[in-house]
Design a protein around this motif. Structure first.
Motif, short mmCIF file in Angstrom:
data_model
loop_
_atom_site.label_atom_id
_atom_site.label_comp_id
_atom_site.label_asym_id
_atom_site.label_seq_id
_atom_site.Cartn_x
_atom_site.Cartn_y
_atom_site.Cartn_z
N PRO A 1 -41.83 20.01 -26.72
CA PRO A 1 -42.22 19.98 -25.29
C PRO A 1 -41.08 19.55 -24.37
CG PRO A 1 -43.23 18.17 -26.51
CD PRO A 1 -42.51 19.00 -27.51
N GLN A 2 -40.06 18.89 -24.93
CA GLN A 2 -38.95 18.44 -24.09
C GLN A 2 -38.10 19.63 -23.65
OE1 GLN A 2 -38.25 15.55 -22.90
NE2 GLN A 2 -39.82 14.37 -23.96
N PRO A 3 -37.76 19.72 -22.35
CA PRO A 3 -36.95 20.85 -21.89
C PRO A 3 -35.62 20.92 -22.66
CG PRO A 3 -37.73 19.53 -20.06
CD PRO A 3 -38.05 18.76 -21.29
N LEU A 4 -35.23 22.13 -23.00
CA LEU A 4 -33.96 22.26 -23.70
C LEU A 4 -33.20 23.51 -23.28
CD1 LEU A 4 -33.73 23.13 -27.44
CD2 LEU A 4 -35.72 23.86 -26.25
N LEU A 5 -31.88 23.41 -23.41
CA LEU A 5 -30.98 24.53 -23.14
C LEU A 5 -30.34 24.92 -24.46
CD1 LEU A 5 -28.75 23.51 -20.07
CD2 LEU A 5 -30.62 25.16 -20.06
N LEU A 6 -30.17 26.23 -24.66
CA LEU A 6 -29.46 26.69 -25.86
C LEU A 6 -28.22 27.47 -25.43
CD1 LEU A 6 -32.41 28.03 -28.03
CD2 LEU A 6 -31.10 25.95 -28.43
N PHE A 7 -27.15 27.29 -26.19
CA PHE A 7 -25.91 28.01 -25.92
C PHE A 7 -25.43 28.65 -27.23
CE2 PHE A 7 -25.96 24.48 -22.92
CZ PHE A 7 -25.48 25.01 -21.74
N TYR A 8 -24.74 29.77 -27.10
CA TYR A 8 -24.05 30.32 -28.27
C TYR A 8 -22.69 30.83 -27.83
CZ TYR A 8 -22.59 33.08 -32.19
OH TYR A 8 -21.83 33.57 -33.22
N CYS A 9 -21.68 30.43 -28.58
CA CYS A 9 -20.32 30.88 -28.24
C CYS A 9 -19.88 31.91 -29.25
CB CYS A 9 -19.36 29.70 -28.22
SG CYS A 9 -17.67 30.23 -27.96
N SER A 10 -19.59 33.12 -28.78
CA SER A 10 -19.21 34.19 -29.71
C SER A 10 -17.74 34.08 -30.14
CB SER A 10 -19.49 35.56 -29.08
OG SER A 10 -18.72 35.74 -27.92
N SER A 11 -16.98 33.18 -29.54
CA SER A 11 -15.59 32.98 -29.98
C SER A 11 -15.51 31.96 -31.10
CB SER A 11 -14.71 32.51 -28.83
OG SER A 11 -14.85 33.33 -27.72
N THR A 12 -16.33 30.90 -31.02
CA THR A 12 -16.27 29.85 -32.04
C THR A 12 -17.43 29.95 -33.04
OG1 THR A 12 -17.57 28.34 -30.68
CG2 THR A 12 -15.19 28.23 -30.40
N ASN A 13 -18.34 30.89 -32.83
CA ASN A 13 -19.52 31.05 -33.69
C ASN A 13 -20.34 29.77 -33.80
OD1 ASN A 13 -18.50 33.57 -34.04
ND2 ASN A 13 -17.90 33.28 -36.18
N GLN A 14 -20.50 29.11 -32.69
CA GLN A 14 -21.25 27.84 -32.67
C GLN A 14 -22.41 27.89 -31.69
OE1 GLN A 14 -18.87 24.42 -31.68
NE2 GLN A 14 -19.16 23.59 -33.73
N PHE A 15 -23.48 27.22 -32.09
CA PHE A 15 -24.59 27.02 -31.18
C PHE A 15 -24.51 25.61 -30.61
CE2 PHE A 15 -26.38 30.21 -34.04
CZ PHE A 15 -27.03 31.06 -33.16
N ALA A 16 -25.03 25.42 -29.41
CA ALA A 16 -25.18 24.08 -28.87
C ALA A 16 -26.60 23.97 -28.32
CB ALA A 16 -24.17 23.83 -27.76
N ARG A 17 -27.18 22.80 -28.55
CA ARG A 17 -28.54 22.55 -28.04
C ARG A 17 -28.47 21.30 -27.18
NH1 ARG A 17 -32.45 21.02 -32.59
NH2 ARG A 17 -31.47 19.02 -32.30
#
Ligand SMILES: [Zn+2]
Length: 389
Positions: free
Chosen positions: A174-190
């Motif tokens: 239920p907590q608001p969250l943002l997701l990111f994905y970087c196609s250069s480093t192949n990493q997700f961030a939450r």
């Protein structure tokens, strides 16, 4: 776009083929599944092989300005989900809503549309696409390009009003969250459990996941918030900075009206009462610095009231309510109600059964910046001890 169809309607994703195979494919025409226009096959050395609409195309799902970074990321996400055993479609066209999500995931009876967003789009467009998916019973999932992530501390990001639009909630989180994905480093961030510190600086739990060692369910699993001691330290530091700041040039119209508001009340940021500018959940829903709307509630609405006398607060104690952001949130909590709750907890206000409030004491007004900073520390410690951070 990565996928297009042949005359007979067979979809081809160019990234799946070798250079020689692509050379063979060039012999036949390809069409956009949305507008049926013929598209151009592009297989150069810089970008992942893809298709493009011809110039002056009038396609309504025309992917303008989506560069190599976006196309590569879309393909990587597709492969990542496929390897986890999901049934996933790339750029499949949904004629009923005339939308084409980057990825469409089918999990049993559930469908999830994944939008990988790297370039700016309007809040109206975000809302429009989200509503479109919802009308078809599809769950939207937005992933921002990692190129939009601006980290300024362990658990702190700088977010513009654009990124704030993408806070989303899920049934199990239920907590608001943002997701990111970087196609250069192949990493997700939450980034989750956001607490707006200034208009841009936002505290929140920031976690990174490498594509190879994470799954969709691990990224979307429930998780803890930022340690309260971190919020305390960050807030105290920001308050000090706020007290000591020498006002520079007026930045924008919001800044101008804020300064005018202070001037008319003979106030100065260095001596604003410490109950103004407190951490409140969902403050990011207002595209306005927290201290501005909190100052207006305290100084204009609560302070003129007599101690012990019941009074009502308007729903929005402003001439114009601030814009509520976050078109993706399932719930729209009112940050003002949260703030009043904090003021009650700390013993400044009391909420009465009929929804009215009562002021319990006069606001301690600091005489100078030094005294204000001492009071800030006291208030923040109280919030920490009462588990309000
Ligand atoms: Zn088209």
């Amino acid at each position: 776009m990565l996928s297009a169809i042949t005359k007979s309607g067979v979809a081809h994703v160019l990234a799946k083929y070798t250079r020689e195979e692509i050379h063979e494919l060039r012999r036949q025409p390809f069409y956009c599944p949305a507008c049926s226009e013929e598209v151009i096959l592009k297989a150069g050395s810089k970008m992942i092989p893809h298709y493009a609409h011809k110039p002056r195309s009038e396609c309504n799902v025309h992917d303008i300005g989506e560069g190599a970074y976006h196309e590569a990321g879309k393909w990587q996400l597709y492969e990542w989900l496929r390897l986890q055993g999901y049934h996933v479609e790339l750029e499949s066209y949904l004629p009923s809503i005339q939308q084409r999500p980057d990825l469409l995931l089918t999990i049993g009876k559930k469908r999830v549309a994944i939008e990988y967003q790297c370039c700016r789009i309007s809040p109206e467009m975000i809302k429009f696409r989200t509503e479109g998916y919802k009308s078809e019973g599809i769950i939207p999932l937005w992933i921002l390009g990692g190129n939009r992530l601006k980290r300024i501390h362990t658990n702190m990001l700088s977010l513009t009003s654009f990124e704030k639009n993408f806070f989303q909630q899920f049934k199990n989180i239920p907590q608001p969250l943002l997701l990111f994905y970087c196609s250069s480093t192949n990493q997700f961030a939450r980034f989750s459990h956001p607490i707006l510190l200034t208009n841009r600086k936002t505290i929140g739990r920031l976690s990174f996941f490498s594509k190879t060692s994470s799954t969709l369910s691990s990224i979307l699993s429930p998780h803890k918030s930022v340690p309260p001691s971190y919020v305390y330290q960050a807030w105290l530091k920001e308050k000090k900075k706020f007290r000591k700041q020498i006002p520079g040039k007026i930045k924008n119209s919001t800044d101008f009206s804020w300064r005018q508001w202070l001037y008319l009340r003979r106030l100065h940021p260095s001596i604003l009462p410490s109950l103004i500018h407190l951490p409140v959940p969902y403050a990011f829903l207002y595209d306005l610095p927290t201290y501005q709307w909190q100052a207006k509630i305290i100084i204009d609405e609560i302070e003129p009231q007599a101690i012990g006398q019941p009074f009502s607060l308007p729903v929005y104690p402003f001439n114009q309510p601030p814009d509520l952001k976050a078109p993706l949130l399932r719930t729209k909590p009112n940050p003002i109600q949260h703030y009043l709750g904090v003021l009650c907890e700390i013993g400044y206000l009391k909420k009465l059964k009929n929804g009215q409030y009562m002021k319990l004491m006069n606001l301690p007004t600091p005489k100078n910046a030094h005294e204000a900073m001492q009071q800030d520390e006291w208030v923040l410690k109280e919030l920490l001890n009462r588990s309000l951070l």
